[in-house]
Scaffold this motif. Structure first.
Motif, mmCIF file in Angstrom:
data_model
loop_
_atom_site.group_PDB
_atom_site.id
_atom_site.type_symbol
_atom_site.label_atom_id
_atom_site.label_comp_id
_atom_site.label_asym_id
_atom_site.label_seq_id
_atom_site.Cartn_x
_atom_site.Cartn_y
_atom_site.Cartn_z
ATOM 1 N N HIS A 1 84.846 43.773 29.741
ATOM 2 C CA HIS A 1 86.247 43.882 29.360
ATOM 3 C C HIS A 1 86.949 42.621 29.870
ATOM 4 N N LEU A 2 87.873 42.107 29.075
ATOM 5 C CA LEU A 2 88.573 40.878 29.426
ATOM 6 C C LEU A 2 89.586 41.116 30.544
ATOM 7 N N GLY A 3 89.779 40.117 31.364
ATOM 8 C CA GLY A 3 90.806 40.166 32.399
ATOM 9 C C GLY A 3 91.295 38.765 32.683
ATOM 10 N N GLY A 4 92.302 38.642 33.515
ATOM 11 C CA GLY A 4 92.811 37.316 33.821
ATOM 12 C C GLY A 4 93.597 37.296 35.107
ATOM 13 N N ALA A 5 93.903 36.106 35.555
ATOM 14 C CA ALA A 5 94.718 35.934 36.757
ATOM 15 C C ALA A 5 95.452 34.603 36.657
ATOM 16 N N ILE A 6 96.650 34.593 37.207
ATOM 17 C CA ILE A 6 97.454 33.382 37.257
ATOM 18 C C ILE A 6 97.467 32.880 38.696
ATOM 19 N N ILE A 7 97.080 31.631 38.893
ATOM 20 C CA ILE A 7 97.040 31.022 40.224
ATOM 21 C C ILE A 7 98.124 29.958 40.308
ATOM 22 N N ILE A 8 99.038 30.119 41.242
ATOM 23 C CA ILE A 8 100.113 29.162 41.462
ATOM 24 C C ILE A 8 100.181 28.837 42.949
ATOM 25 N N ASN A 9 100.199 27.552 43.267
ATOM 26 C CA ASN A 9 100.217 27.104 44.664
ATOM 27 C C ASN A 9 99.099 27.736 45.484
ATOM 28 N N GLY A 10 97.938 27.867 44.868
ATOM 29 C CA GLY A 10 96.772 28.372 45.570
ATOM 30 C C GLY A 10 96.770 29.857 45.833
ATOM 31 N N GLU A 11 97.680 30.598 45.195
ATOM 32 C CA GLU A 11 97.763 32.043 45.406
ATOM 33 C C GLU A 11 97.735 32.769 44.067
ATOM 34 N N ILE A 12 97.077 33.929 44.048
ATOM 35 C CA ILE A 12 97.051 34.754 42.849
ATOM 36 C C ILE A 12 98.380 35.480 42.728
ATOM 37 N N GLN A 13 98.991 35.379 41.560
ATOM 38 C CA GLN A 13 100.303 35.976 41.337
ATOM 39 C C GLN A 13 100.150 37.378 40.734
ATOM 40 N N SER A 14 100.589 38.379 41.488
ATOM 41 C CA SER A 14 100.501 39.759 40.991
ATOM 42 C C SER A 14 101.695 40.127 40.128
ATOM 43 N N GLY A 15 102.825 39.477 40.394
ATOM 44 C CA GLY A 15 104.014 39.767 39.608
ATOM 45 C C GLY A 15 104.830 40.919 40.160
ATOM 46 N N ARG A 16 105.930 41.197 39.493
ATOM 47 C CA ARG A 16 106.881 42.213 39.960
ATOM 48 C C ARG A 16 106.258 43.598 40.002
ATOM 49 N N THR A 17 105.421 43.924 39.030
ATOM 50 C CA THR A 17 104.828 45.268 38.974
ATOM 51 C C THR A 17 103.305 45.231 38.990
ATOM 52 N N GLY A 18 102.719 44.082 39.340
ATOM 53 C CA GLY A 18 101.271 43.976 39.414
ATOM 54 C C GLY A 18 100.591 43.678 38.089
ATOM 55 N N ARG A 19 101.374 43.306 37.059
ATOM 56 C CA ARG A 19 100.778 43.102 35.738
ATOM 57 C C ARG A 19 100.593 41.627 35.369
ATOM 58 N N SER A 20 100.941 40.705 36.247
ATOM 59 C CA SER A 20 100.732 39.289 35.922
ATOM 60 C C SER A 20 99.241 39.026 35.708
ATOM 61 N N GLY A 21 98.934 38.271 34.662
ATOM 62 C CA GLY A 21 97.546 37.923 34.393
ATOM 63 C C GLY A 21 96.814 38.888 33.481
ATOM 64 N N THR A 22 97.484 39.938 33.018
ATOM 65 C CA THR A 22 96.810 40.897 32.130
ATOM 66 C C THR A 22 96.787 40.348 30.703
ATOM 67 N N ILE A 23 96.092 39.238 30.553
ATOM 68 C CA ILE A 23 96.026 38.547 29.267
ATOM 69 C C ILE A 23 95.326 39.389 28.213
ATOM 70 N N GLU A 24 94.514 40.350 28.653
ATOM 71 C CA GLU A 24 93.729 41.138 27.714
ATOM 72 C C GLU A 24 94.587 41.909 26.713
ATOM 73 N N HIS A 25 95.840 42.162 27.063
ATOM 74 C CA HIS A 25 96.696 42.953 26.175
ATOM 75 C C HIS A 25 97.776 42.116 25.494
ATOM 76 N N MET A 26 97.573 40.795 25.469
ATOM 77 C CA MET A 26 98.409 39.938 24.638
ATOM 78 C C MET A 26 97.866 40.001 23.209
ATOM 79 N N THR A 27 98.749 40.102 22.223
ATOM 80 C CA THR A 27 98.312 40.204 20.832
ATOM 81 C C THR A 27 97.757 38.873 20.341
ATOM 82 N N LEU A 28 96.529 38.911 19.829
ATOM 83 C CA LEU A 28 95.892 37.713 19.284
ATOM 84 C C LEU A 28 95.867 37.762 17.756
ATOM 85 N N VAL A 29 95.632 38.962 17.220
ATOM 86 C CA VAL A 29 95.574 39.154 15.765
ATOM 87 C C VAL A 29 96.513 40.316 15.410
#
Length: 384
Positions: A214-242
């Protein structure tokens, strides 16, 4: 100006001595004193404390042209260990890491996941037995981190979105009641990114694609993984591609998950079907036209996904996860060339790279959370 008490200074000195040895293997008392600008008596005091704790050890003597040879000090990597557990639908991987993040032992258990008390007890029994088999002292275990395909609460205690394993609402207490160690949950994609950060400590900004079943992702900024306001940062798997495309397990249509996960590549959906990555690439490398066509189609979708993210976050893109070990430089060149044909901003230099570790990436990253905590908060068990 921030004020420090004598106790604070002692703790900082203790930690500084340890970290200097951690980063400079086989160093002398004098070199530590010079580097940290401490007196020899202060360094001696903390070396004796670290030796007593078992965090460091002596390792012979250093060469010297004049006078007595200096005693060399080194870290004891096994003084503390951390355990990472990757939970998948049909199996789990247990990895034991030392303080340098090296895998000491690992084990794969073919235990299908089920959200039941029997499963949590069975898995916990496997972990306890594994610890006994490897003759690891309980006091040396920093903790056990469980990596799952789901979003985790800010306190690492609950699964707040777990549709893949149908485990939304699962509490870490389900494992804790069978284990006498600190436990936590970690999102599997963040674990994979954590492993990459550990292997590349100078990495500053990146988008990490975890190309698992299953696809997953993470955003790294200033050497740290960004979880975001609700922990959903980096959930690229649910971005619409088609738009209006294939149905995703999240209930939407056309998500990146449906086109860029390893399952999307495999016939029968890999982790539950009759084709796995080994079989796929064995056939492809043997010249199968069907597998080759599927691979090219997969890379085309992946190039589109990468380009979309790169337009938002202009940084390095790292490809890791279960699929990455099967990829090579030719695949990266194809992805780069494909993106140059479709992007509004072509780049001559590639920004793509493959993850450094080739196996147990998620279990490793899970365990690294406790090692990182230990190194950042080291102050010894002394009565300061």
């Amino acid at each position: 100006m921030e004020k420090f008490s004598l106790t604070d200074i002692k703790k900082m000195n203790y930690s500084d001595v340890y970290h200097y040895i951690y980063s400079n293997d086989k160093c002398s008392k004098q070199s530590i004193a010079n580097a940290l600008q401490m007196s020899l008596p202060t360094v001696t005091q903390h070396l004796n404390m670290l030796l007593q704790e078992g965090f460091i050890e002596t390792c012979g003597q250093l060469q010297s042209q004049i006078g007595r040879k200096a005693v060399a000090y080194t870290i004891t990597p096994s003084a503390r260990v951390s355990i990472g557990v990757e939970i998948l639908k049909n199996k789990l991987t247990i990895a034991v890491l030392d303080l340098y993040g090296h895998i000491w032992f690992q084990k794969i258990c073919r235990i299908p996941f089920r959200d039941s008390a029997d499963y949590f007890k069975e898995v916990s029994t496997e972990i306890r037995q594994f610890i006994l088999e490897q003759e690891i002292e309980s006091k040396n275990v920093l903790g056990i981190a469980f990596a799952l395909q789901g979003l985790v609460s800010q306190d690492s205690r609950n699964i707040i979105y777990g549709k893949i394993l149908d485990c939304t609402g699962l509490s870490i207490s389900s494992f804790e009641e069978h284990l006498d160690y600190p436990c936590r949950f970690v999102h599997d994609a963040e674990c994979a990114a954590m492993t990459e950060l550990w292997d590349h400590p100078k990495l500053s900004h990146a988008v990490y694609f975890s190309l698992g079943y299953h696809l997953g992702g993470a955003i790294i900024i200033n050497g740290e993984i960004q979880s975001g306001r609700t922990g959903r940062s980096g959930t690229i798997e649910h971005m619409t591609l088609v738009p209006g495309g294939l149905p995703c397990y999240c209930g939407q249509m056309g998500c990146m998950e449906c086109y860029c996960s390893a399952n999307a590549l495999l016939a029968g959906n890999g982790d539950s079907g009759n084709e796995d990555l080994d079989a796929f690439f064995e056939a492809k490398n043997a010249g199968s036209r069907e597998q080759e066509d599927r691979w090219v189609r997969y890379l085309n979708y992946l190039a589109m996904a990468i380009n979309n993210l790169h337009m938002v976050i202009d940084s390095e893109v790292i490809l890791g996860g279960h699929l990455a070990p099967y990829m090579n430089e030719q695949d990266l060149e194809y992805l780069h060339a494909r993106m140059q044909k479709t992007t509004a901003f072509p780049e001559a230099d590639t920004f793509l790279s493959l993850g450094k570790r080739k196996s147990s990436t998620v279990a490793t990253g899970a365990a690294l959370y406790y090692i990182k905590d230990f190194l950042q908060n080291l102050s010894g068990g002394h009565d300061w």
